[in-house]
Design an enzyme around this catalytic site. Structure first.
Site, PDB file in Angstrom:
ATOM      1  N   HIS A   1       1.318  -1.388   0.036  1.00 23.13           N
ATOM      2  CA  HIS A   1      -0.239   0.095  -0.099  1.00 23.13           C
ATOM      3  C   HIS A   1       0.862   1.445   0.272  1.00 23.13           C
ATOM      4  O   HIS A   1       1.649   1.614   0.779  1.00 23.13           O
ATOM      5  CB  HIS A   1      -0.974  -0.017   0.967  1.00 23.13           C
ATOM      6  N   ASN A   2       0.344   1.928  -0.444  1.00 24.66           N
ATOM      7  CA  ASN A   2       1.349   3.408  -1.001  1.00 24.66           C
ATOM      8  C   ASN A   2       1.884   3.324  -1.343  1.00 24.66           C
ATOM      9  O   ASN A   2       2.925   4.501  -1.329  1.00 24.66           O
ATOM     10  CB  ASN A   2       1.092   3.815   0.723  1.00 24.66           C
TER      11      ASN A   2
END
Lengths: 342, 342, 342
Positions: free
Chosen positions: B244-245
């Site tokens: 994520h991210n």
């Protein structure tokens, strides 16, 4: 399991080529691990690390290797064999026979033009067989598999749900493909033009020879030019990556999360431990062993055992590790010398 | 392949910007590797390691890089170019044109409310397009794909079987997603409350920019807060994990089994070799190279090449390895000193 | 998102157990990261590395941990809490409530004989539930999942698209399985007979206890004899491999690309960083931590932190690394001694 026939110890000994201990007419209804077996079951003992479970075991009898027999309770009934794992295998097939799957093509299966199916083939719900696919006799294709155009699959294969073969994949007979395996995906081949990576069409095939087993979510890329080949009887575990134009010989074993980079050739009877890997364009000789987690960055001669990252002959790797572990001592000795000399 | 137009060497030279050797009117019906090419095919030579295949090759002509031309048999016909891989790419597109897939929505596809399809879109058997999905012109979605609610896919994409995008995923144009790729799955985000790991809702998106290719069974998590981004033209191989991210710049390459942990930012033109990985919250600068199998545990400046676990600048890593390899000698020298001094 | 109720800072403070800064009646319409939040949103600050984003942030207010409050602009409105991640979690559930999925069995789902569904179960398009499957109340099974014969799934589970459970798999309640997870695939178990690897039938089960989450394309093999168990509340990330007969305790965390080999036992509250792995037949004690990328090759006592390949107690590993880094100096000192002594 009520339809499974119980066996006496005499029967078991005959089946597995073993020797009876105690009452040969004792009835056995199943086989289990030592700590799970009940009084009607035969408990399995083949390795020293399980000896500690004997004392608490409720097993009514024991299937033991000859080497472990001395650990059995005195007078305990059972069967003793040289190769306990082969014997276990035989008993498991008896007590856990494979489910019979009816030969039928599920009405939801989508079959393209020119698909040919051998006798006794099972095609499950929502399977897609694209144009020109050929499937040999007695092969079972579970739900949701997609076999790409012109893929061929041999006889008696077991293809678990959600397997995909890309176009032109060749699968032999007696092959098992586990859920989510991707066979024949494009290799990672690009050429740089004006700074951009442009795809080189991947036009080779993937060839899976007879008796191969490929694990869940493993990926075997097609060849770029020429083919990727997994040799007869080779076993590949879950989440393994085999890149384009890799060739693997017969009877090799690749444990989970192994990655083999492009064009590397692996001989016959090679062992890759879990999470080991090899860079591209190497030659790994017959019977080589690559230890768990190692990174192979140069050719490995036949029969050699390598370990570490970068991998080296195992003994050399061990020696290096030990030397690093003794560095404290070396520094102390240097200090002492300095104090004496200065 | 009978519908493919044969080419003369003169044609080929014109197509790839090369120079003819020998008879320019020689007819070529295909391109193949040196050891697989037959008399009607042009064999491919671009690297020294394949020179050994020239002698046994049955190729009727050769496509060679200028650097390798001196290894060709004297007088052998062919075409010589500076960049042989680009030339190969051009020839492959000629001899192996992509299959034409009819633009149709298969009757078994399930389309939710408000799905919008551009012109010429192909939607294969058993595809599920959830509510609000948008697909651009000429995109091909193969069997069994599931595009989550409000996912958008651009034009001319190729989505292989069994791809899943989670809700709100954004895919650009000219993107290729291979079988089993999972785009937009939840990140691994939890908070500990009273000793239990409680899930932090993962509410960001995954954005795949134009021209990206993502390999089989790769997983690209959605952002937690904010988005995960794979930049324009970046290529990601099989079984890669992008957490994520993570943000990856344009034109980077992540080979198979690479893992990038949460929130790490990777620049443009970065190379991650197979099975390399990076921990979370790092910055990997433009043009950095991470060697096969390395573990990156701190920021990497732009343009640097790192290797090893933990990774270090490649030269330093090599020096450390060499020093450990000479430890025997150091110990011997210390022993000798001790014998002299004591 | 227009149906989401805005909150005042006073509301937020009450919800998360925090303290208001500035105007408690300020209205907040959403939560976002500092660099993405707009004037109507509350920006999130919980770690020092994000302090640099405060200056350019357009956030109208701030949700900050007590430890970070001193970095907020003077007088900036917001809410301050001890545990900012828990507060974030609460706000996210408010602003991003889970989509309501209607309880229905899609007409394309294929249900075998004896399938039992609890109340409020959702079964998506093209799901296949084989004979004897049981699904508990309020569980949602997304498109294309295949649950093998006699699999049982508890209540309130979320099963994303393309999950496969093999026959006899047991899944508890409140479990989340991500796209492409394969639960209950065969272990990598063979015995060598006359030089060939013959498959040992894998007849155990996989048991996934309550509250577990398993990532995209992860694979959890069934037991060989006996079961593979993933304990209550344990979280497993994408592309993780858990081999046959592994037992994992409650509340452990396995990050992406982790591989655990056969029969290894992992305690409760254990942490495996990304790409870490463990060989077979180990014991990893409660609360142990295995650093990112490490290879565990021997037992790890409870509470210990290990790193490296092969893994060692983290301090020892650091010391070895440092010693190797100072080898230059040692060699210089030996040279100096040699010049003095000779």
């Amino acid at each position: 399991m009520s339809e499974i026939e119980p066996l006496t110890l005499n029967h078991i000994a005959a089946l597995v080529g073993g020797r009876v201990r105690g009452d040969g007419e004792l009835i056995v209804e199943g086989v289990a691990s030592l700590h799970e077996a009940g009084p009607s079951q035969i408990g399995f003992l083949a390795a020293k690390r399980y000896v500690r479970f004997i004392e608490g075991s409720r097993a009514g009898s024991f299937l033991s290797s000859a080497a472990m027999e001395r650990f059995l309770p005195e007078g305990a009934p059972g069967v003793v064999v040289e190769d306990a794992y082969s014997a276990l295998r035989t008993l498991l097939w008896h007590f856990f026979p494979e489910a019979v799957v009816p030969a039928e093509v599920h009405p939801t299966a989508v079959l393209g033009r020119g698909v040919r199916l051998g006798t006794g083939v099972r095609v499950g719900p929502y399977v897609v067989l694209e144009d020109g696919v050929t499937v040999g006799a007695a092969t079972r294709i579970a739900s949701h598999c997609v076999l790409g155009a012109r893929s061929t699959v041999g006889e008696r294969c077991v293809i678990h749900p959600h397997v995909v073969t890309y176009a032109d994949t060749v699968v032999g007979s007696d092959v098992t493909l586990h859920a989510g395996a991707r066979i024949g995906s494009d290799g990672f081949g690009y050429t740089v033009v004006d700074g951009a990576h442009l795809k080189i069409p991947q036009v080779g095939r993937t060839i899976i020879e007879d008796g191969v087993e490929i694990g869940a979510n493993a990926t075997i890329d097609r060849g770029s030019l020429g083919d990727t080949v997994v040799g007869r009887g080779t076993k590949i575990d879950n989440l393994v990556q085999v890149a384009h134009n890799v060739r693997i010989g017969a009877g090799s074993m690749l444990a989970a999360l192994v990655g083999i980079a492009g064009s590397t050739r692996i001989g016959a009877g090679v062992w890759f431990g879990g999470r080991a890997s090899a860079i591209n364009h190497l030659e790994i000789g017959d019977g080589a062993k690559v230890a768990f987690g190692s990174t192979v960055m140069r050719d490995v001669p036949a029969g050699e055992t390598v370990s570490g990252s970068p991998s080296r002959p195992h003994r050399e790797q061990m020696r290096r590790q030990a030397q690093v572990g003794r560095l404290d001592k070396v520094v102390e000795r240097v200090q002492k010398l300095e104090s004496l000399v200065s």
